[in-house]
Design a protein around this motif. Structure first.
Motif, PDB file in Angstrom:
ATOM      1  N   LEU A   1       8.976  14.331  37.435  1.00  0.00           N
ATOM      2  CA  LEU A   1       9.793  15.301  38.154  1.00  0.00           C
ATOM      3  C   LEU A   1      11.269  15.109  37.883  1.00  0.00           C
ATOM      4  O   LEU A   1      11.992  16.083  37.631  1.00  0.00           O
ATOM      5  N   TRP A   2      11.760  13.871  37.927  1.00  0.00           N
ATOM      6  CA  TRP A   2      13.193  13.622  37.884  1.00  0.00           C
ATOM      7  C   TRP A   2      13.709  13.244  36.510  1.00  0.00           C
ATOM      8  O   TRP A   2      14.920  13.245  36.280  1.00  0.00           O
ATOM      9  N   MET A   3      12.816  12.908  35.560  1.00  0.00           N
ATOM     10  CA  MET A   3      13.221  12.593  34.195  1.00  0.00           C
ATOM     11  C   MET A   3      12.274  13.316  33.245  1.00  0.00           C
ATOM     12  O   MET A   3      11.564  12.700  32.443  1.00  0.00           O
ATOM     13  N   PRO A   4      12.215  14.643  33.320  1.00  0.00           N
ATOM     14  CA  PRO A   4      11.182  15.396  32.593  1.00  0.00           C
ATOM     15  C   PRO A   4      11.239  15.232  31.083  1.00  0.00           C
ATOM     16  O   PRO A   4      10.216  15.378  30.400  1.00  0.00           O
ATOM     17  N   ASP A   5      12.399  14.911  30.543  1.00  0.00           N
ATOM     18  CA  ASP A   5      12.524  14.700  29.097  1.00  0.00           C
ATOM     19  C   ASP A   5      12.549  13.220  28.739  1.00  0.00           C
ATOM     20  O   ASP A   5      12.892  12.847  27.611  1.00  0.00           O
ATOM     21  N   GLY A   6      12.230  12.382  29.736  1.00  0.00           N
ATOM     22  CA  GLY A   6      12.211  10.947  29.499  1.00  0.00           C
ATOM     23  C   GLY A   6      13.553  10.273  29.666  1.00  0.00           C
ATOM     24  O   GLY A   6      13.658   9.055  29.538  1.00  0.00           O
ATOM     25  N   ALA A   7      14.587  11.066  29.955  1.00  0.00           N
ATOM     26  CA  ALA A   7      15.928  10.510  30.115  1.00  0.00           C
ATOM     27  C   ALA A   7      16.476  10.902  31.477  1.00  0.00           C
ATOM     28  O   ALA A   7      16.038  11.885  32.092  1.00  0.00           O
ATOM     29  N   VAL A   8      17.445  10.138  31.936  1.00  0.00           N
ATOM     30  CA  VAL A   8      18.086  10.451  33.205  1.00  0.00           C
ATOM     31  C   VAL A   8      18.919  11.717  33.043  1.00  0.00           C
ATOM     32  O   VAL A   8      19.743  11.813  32.127  1.00  0.00           O
ATOM     33  N   PRO A   9      18.732  12.724  33.891  1.00  0.00           N
ATOM     34  CA  PRO A   9      19.530  13.950  33.770  1.00  0.00           C
ATOM     35  C   PRO A   9      20.987  13.682  34.125  1.00  0.00           C
ATOM     36  O   PRO A   9      21.297  12.853  34.981  1.00  0.00           O
ATOM     37  N   VAL A  10      21.882  14.388  33.469  1.00  0.00           N
ATOM     38  CA  VAL A  10      23.300  14.215  33.746  1.00  0.00           C
ATOM     39  C   VAL A  10      23.680  15.048  34.961  1.00  0.00           C
ATOM     40  O   VAL A  10      23.018  16.023  35.305  1.00  0.00           O
ATOM     41  N   ALA A  11      24.751  14.641  35.617  1.00  0.00           N
ATOM     42  CA  ALA A  11      25.245  15.393  36.763  1.00  0.00           C
ATOM     43  C   ALA A  11      25.539  16.829  36.361  1.00  0.00           C
ATOM     44  O   ALA A  11      26.069  17.098  35.275  1.00  0.00           O
ATOM     45  N   GLY A  12      25.183  17.763  37.217  1.00  0.00           N
ATOM     46  CA  GLY A  12      25.393  19.172  36.937  1.00  0.00           C
ATOM     47  C   GLY A  12      24.214  19.856  36.291  1.00  0.00           C
ATOM     48  O   GLY A  12      24.177  21.091  36.205  1.00  0.00           O
ATOM     49  N   THR A  13      23.236  19.074  35.809  1.00  0.00           N
ATOM     50  CA  THR A  13      22.021  19.664  35.254  1.00  0.00           C
ATOM     51  C   THR A  13      21.342  20.525  36.320  1.00  0.00           C
ATOM     52  O   THR A  13      21.221  20.128  37.477  1.00  0.00           O
ATOM     53  N   VAL A  14      20.891  21.700  35.936  1.00  0.00           N
ATOM     54  CA  VAL A  14      20.151  22.546  36.863  1.00  0.00           C
ATOM     55  C   VAL A  14      18.719  22.012  36.959  1.00  0.00           C
ATOM     56  O   VAL A  14      18.001  21.964  35.963  1.00  0.00           O
ATOM     57  N   VAL A  15      18.347  21.565  38.142  1.00  0.00           N
ATOM     58  CA  VAL A  15      17.019  20.994  38.349  1.00  0.00           C
ATOM     59  C   VAL A  15      16.204  21.914  39.254  1.00  0.00           C
ATOM     60  O   VAL A  15      16.744  22.571  40.151  1.00  0.00           O
TER      61      VAL A  15
END
Length: 596
Positions: free
Chosen positions: A178-192
């Protein structure tokens, strides 16, 4: 009286108007609540809408699998504060014996074994049914939209995910998905997005499709929450052993029967008087009476000892809080707490006599006839290590902000007013339940595995929560609703704000902006339950002379920078003029007030 004047500069104005005011820890929740007021809803409709938005946009600080407490008054009865009780109890299988058999000496700070029955959603739906005016779909639509269509990820949420990324990758793959869908930590501002949770909200709405009226439709949603897919999916998923904050694997004990057995409720508020005002809090199954006890101690002192911006005032406030918090740890819990004694004149006078010129280095609960105070272990933070995903995401002993809880306040043109603190179910609490898009909370970590404690782990009993909203009444009518995130600091940060408003004459925004402080000489409510002798945490803006004076008095002071402590928000009514007002915290750059 000499009280430090409020600074000329404030970060934003105290908003005033006559229509309605909202304030919360996230601008999207504030905007959603205010939008509901603009559509003709009342303060309770607005608070529910904003609270469900907080579940979505501050997922590292609260969630639908968590809990909440609220305090409100209605326009029809502005002098009777009511507690909205959304703190779920321990499940039937959550016993001291079970925890001991799992090899534990404390309830873990992360993992499903620490989950109480989720109480927040049912509490909000109860409030909407009984005191709101709008349909469920109209109120939940804001949160459903943000979950389905997306919202910008906060920097603090991205930082939280980064801290627990290895835990997610190695042990909680559903959370990573759910929170790392591409295997990486999403950056701030990413639309989740969270389509699974959007579907849960949709299910609550459609559950009442065939009901005859608004009340029946909301009751159908409550039944769906307690006995439908949420109860089944959460219980089944967490029954598989998974990693906990202890570094060991355990299965949760929560069952569908536990979900079905819990219903949120209303309770009478605990109150105390201070300088012509009545302060209303939750009873002592929460930590709310800490604020009442501290104010009672200070009410018997001269005004110049109550100024948190002076060495004497800051010292006195810290020492009063230490006494009140020691009583919390010795006597509070979901049991027969002698609150009438703890707030009595005789008891308060005895305790006030302990406020000396030097910082106490002792843990000093009071003595109540016929009752032995529970003595929790006083573990130094140096003796404990906490790993990723542990404890409440609140302010560290060093003052480093790791996030915290949420808060929302609303007042409307009719005079309805509410203060509420949703929390728990943070994304780092336990593994995400794939079918639901959220996890369960860890409030049971506030219980002790010791039958002698008034807050011992007992099936069916509520953990002694830290959630602590506040109402203030004057001349028999509510005039202020306020609160803050911050775990053990919630009442500690509200105290200086109230002193500055009620004694020093500060405006609400001036009081929120002013330098904050708190003590860490308390038994931490969160795993691993540490204690710091004479610990004091202060913002640098308190000033070099005051900080040096506190150290000279024996306080072990930690400086945290200029703008780091407290996330208060508040709304209120000037009953003389009829003007409504609101103020919000500038720290962290996400809390906002709105109104007109």
């Amino acid at each position: 009286m000499t009280f430090t004047p409020a600074p000329a500069f404030i970060t934003r104005p105290t908003l005033t108007g006559t229509f309605g005011m909202s304030a919360s820890t996230h601008w999207l929740a504030t905007a959603s609540a205010q939008a509901v007021l603009e559509r003709g809803g009342n303060a309770f409709d607005a608070a529910v809408a904003g609270a469900f938005v907080l579940h979505v946009v501050e997922p590292h600080l609260n969630g639908p699998g968590g809990d909440m407490t609220g305090l409100f008054v209605t326009a029809e009865d502005p002098g009777t504060p009511v507690v909205l009780m959304g703190q779920g109890p321990a499940p039937a299988g959550a016993t001291i014996a079970h925890m001991r058999n799992e090899g534990l000496d404390l309830v873990p700070g992360a993992g499903g074994l620490a989950a109480a029955v989720p109480g927040a959603v049912d509490a909000w739906l109860l409030l909407l049914r009984d005191h709101g005016t709008l349909e469920l779909a109209d109120v939940l639509g804001y949160a459903m939209g943000y979950a389905r269509d997306g919202h910008p990820l906060l920097p603090s949420a991205a930082a939280t995910i980064a801290r627990v990324a290895d835990l997610f990758r190695d042990h909680w793959p559903s959370s990573a998905a759910l929170w790392m869908p591409d295997g990486a930590v999403p950056v701030a501002g990413t639309v989740v997005r969270n389509p699974a949770y959007a579907a849960v909200l949709e299910r609550l709405i459609t559950a009442g499709g065939g009901a005859e009226d608004r009340v029946a439709r909301i009751d159908a949603a409550r039944r769906e929450w307690r006995a439908g897919v949420v109860a089944r999916a959460a219980s089944q998923f967490l029954a598989t052993p998974h990693r906990h904050s202890t570094g060991t694997d355990h299965a949760a004990v929560l069952t569908p029967d536990d979900f079905a057995a819990f219903e949120a409720s209303y309770e009478e508020a605990a109150t105390a008087s201070f300088r012509g005002h009545t302060i209303a809090k939750t009873p002592a199954w929460g930590q709310g009476p800490v604020l009442l006890q501290a104010l009672r101690l200070l009410d018997g002192l001269e005004d110049d000892r109550l100024d948190p911006s002076t060495e004497l005032g800051a010292h006195t406030v810290l020492e009063a809080l230490k006494l009140a918090l020691a009583d919390r740890d010795a006597y509070y819990g979901d049991a027969d707490v002698p609150l009438d004694v703890l707030l009595s004149d005789a008891y308060t006078d005895t305790r006030r006599a302990l406020l000396g010129a030097e910082a106490s280095r002792e843990w000093r609960p009071g003595r109540i006839p016929g009752r032995a105070p529970f003595a929790p272990p006083l573990r130094s933070s140096l003796d404990s290590a906490s790993g990723p995903g542990t404890g409440e995401p609140t302010v560290a002993k060093s003052g480093e902000t790791r996030g915290d809880t949420c808060h929302i306040d609303v007042v409307d043109r009719w005079g309805n007013m509410i203060s509420a603190t949703p929390s728990g179910g943070w994304l780092q609490s336990s593994p995400t339940i794939p079918e639901l898009g959220f996890c369960l909370g860890t409030r049971l970590q506030m219980t002790w595995l010791d039958e002698a404690s008034p807050s011992a782990l007992r099936p069916g009993s509520r953990p002694r929560t830290t959630l602590s909203p506040t109402l203030v009444l004057r001349d028999g009518r509510a005039v202020i609703a306020l609160g803050t995130p911050g775990g053990d600091q919630q009442d500690q940060w509200q105290l200086p704000a109230l002193l500055r408003m009620l004694v020093g004459g500060y405006s609400p925004q001036q009081a929120i902006d002013a330098p904050m402080l708190h003590t860490t000489a308390l038994v931490d409510s969160f795993w691993p339950r540490t204690y710091e002798v004479a610990g004091a945490v202060v913002e640098d803006r308190l000033g070099e002379a005051v900080i040096a004076g506190l150290r000279a008095r024996g306080h072990s002071v930690t400086r945290t920078g200029d703008w780091s402590l407290g996330r208060l928000s508040a709304v209120g009514i000037d009953r003389d003029s009829g003007l409504l007002w609101a103020a919000a915290n500038p720290r962290g750059g996400q809390g906002y007030a709105a109104g007109r």
